[in-house]
Design a protein around this motif. Structure first.
Motif, short mmCIF file in Angstrom:
data_model
loop_
_atom_site.label_atom_id
_atom_site.label_comp_id
_atom_site.label_asym_id
_atom_site.label_seq_id
_atom_site.Cartn_x
_atom_site.Cartn_y
_atom_site.Cartn_z
N PHE A 25 0.85 -1.18 0.00
CA PHE A 25 0.00 0.00 0.00
C PHE A 25 0.89 1.24 0.00
CE2 PHE A 25 0.82 -1.22 4.33
CZ PHE A 25 1.07 -0.05 5.00
N THR A 26 0.30 2.39 -0.28
CA THR A 26 1.00 3.67 -0.24
C THR A 26 0.54 4.42 0.99
OG1 THR A 26 1.03 3.73 -2.65
CG2 THR A 26 1.50 5.78 -1.52
N ASP A 27 1.50 4.87 1.81
CA ASP A 27 1.14 5.59 3.03
C ASP A 27 0.92 7.08 2.74
OD1 ASP A 27 3.69 6.52 2.69
OD2 ASP A 27 4.46 5.81 4.62
N ASP A 28 0.63 7.84 3.79
CA ASP A 28 0.35 9.27 3.64
C ASP A 28 1.56 10.06 3.14
OD1 ASP A 28 -2.27 8.96 4.42
OD2 ASP A 28 -1.79 9.18 6.55
N ALA A 29 2.77 9.57 3.39
CA ALA A 29 3.99 10.26 2.96
C ALA A 29 4.32 9.97 1.49
CB ALA A 29 5.16 9.85 3.84
N GLY A 30 3.55 9.11 0.85
CA GLY A 30 3.78 8.78 -0.55
C GLY A 30 4.75 7.64 -0.77
N GLU A 31 5.16 6.97 0.28
CA GLU A 31 6.07 5.83 0.15
C GLU A 31 5.28 4.54 0.00
OE1 GLU A 31 8.56 5.89 3.59
OE2 GLU A 31 9.99 7.25 2.65
N GLN A 32 5.77 3.67 -0.85
CA GLN A 32 5.14 2.36 -0.99
C GLN A 32 5.66 1.47 0.12
OE1 GLN A 32 5.85 0.84 -4.91
NE2 GLN A 32 4.25 2.11 -5.80
N VAL A 33 4.73 0.83 0.81
CA VAL A 33 5.07 -0.01 1.96
C VAL A 33 4.59 -1.42 1.69
CG1 VAL A 33 4.75 -0.35 4.44
CG2 VAL A 33 4.83 1.96 3.51
N ARG A 34 5.46 -2.40 1.97
CA ARG A 34 5.02 -3.79 1.92
C ARG A 34 5.06 -4.33 3.34
NH1 ARG A 34 9.99 -7.22 -0.80
NH2 ARG A 34 11.61 -6.34 0.52
N GLU A 35 4.07 -5.15 3.64
CA GLU A 35 3.92 -5.65 5.00
C GLU A 35 3.47 -7.10 4.96
OE1 GLU A 35 1.17 -4.63 8.92
OE2 GLU A 35 1.32 -3.19 7.29
N CYS A 36 4.06 -7.92 5.83
CA CYS A 36 3.70 -9.33 5.93
C CYS A 36 2.66 -9.50 7.03
CB CYS A 36 4.94 -10.18 6.23
SG CYS A 36 4.59 -11.94 6.42
N VAL A 37 1.54 -10.14 6.71
CA VAL A 37 0.50 -10.33 7.72
C VAL A 37 0.82 -11.52 8.62
CG1 VAL A 37 -1.31 -9.26 6.33
CG2 VAL A 37 -0.91 -11.71 6.13
N ALA A 38 1.78 -12.37 8.23
CA ALA A 38 2.13 -13.53 9.04
C ALA A 38 3.09 -13.16 10.18
CB ALA A 38 2.74 -14.62 8.17
N CYS A 39 4.13 -12.38 9.87
CA CYS A 39 5.15 -12.10 10.89
C CYS A 39 5.27 -10.62 11.24
CB CYS A 39 6.51 -12.62 10.43
SG CYS A 39 7.23 -11.74 9.03
N GLY A 40 4.60 -9.73 10.49
CA GLY A 40 4.64 -8.30 10.79
C GLY A 40 5.80 -7.55 10.16
N TYR A 41 6.56 -8.18 9.29
CA TYR A 41 7.68 -7.53 8.61
C TYR A 41 7.16 -6.38 7.76
CZ TYR A 41 11.36 -6.87 5.13
OH TYR A 41 12.31 -6.34 4.29
N THR A 42 7.82 -5.22 7.84
CA THR A 42 7.46 -4.07 7.00
C THR A 42 8.71 -3.53 6.32
OG1 THR A 42 7.70 -2.51 8.82
CG2 THR A 42 5.49 -3.39 8.42
N ASP A 43 8.51 -2.98 5.13
CA ASP A 43 9.60 -2.41 4.35
C ASP A 43 9.02 -1.29 3.52
OD1 ASP A 43 12.03 -2.02 3.11
OD2 ASP A 43 11.77 -3.68 1.71
N ALA A 44 9.67 -0.13 3.51
CA ALA A 44 9.20 1.02 2.75
C ALA A 44 10.10 1.25 1.55
CB ALA A 44 9.15 2.25 3.63
N LEU A 45 9.49 1.53 0.40
CA LEU A 45 10.21 1.86 -0.82
C LEU A 45 9.92 3.31 -1.15
CD1 LEU A 45 9.21 -1.30 -2.86
CD2 LEU A 45 11.33 -0.92 -1.65
#
Length: 83
Positions: A25-45
């Protein structure tokens, strides 16, 4: 503006290696974020250009090129009559 969260088909989580658990998804700052629903890992591009790292020094790019680059004549010999 934040975009809706969407699952990425075939994506594998880099932390837990679960397939089809990554949403993007894209957050309010305009960065694309990927998130794992299994372990909670997040990474912003980010769209901002990252500073480039210096080229790693290898045996290919650090050696001195001392080869002889002069043009040389090629001579072909005819085979003998016995061949």
């Amino acid at each position: 503006m934040a975009s809706p969260k969407r699952f990425i088909a075939g994506a594998v989580c880099p932390r837990c290696a679960e397939m089809d658990k990554i949403m993007m998804f894209t957050d309010d700052a305009g960065e694309q974020v990927r998130e794992c629903v299994a372990c909670g890992y997040t990474d912003a591009l980010s769209d901002l250009e990252q500073p480039s790292a210096a080229e790693l020094e290898t045996r290919v790019n650090k050696r001195d090129n001392e080869d002889d680059h002069t043009v040389k004549q090629v001579v072909f010999f005819k085979a003998g009559s016995g061949d």
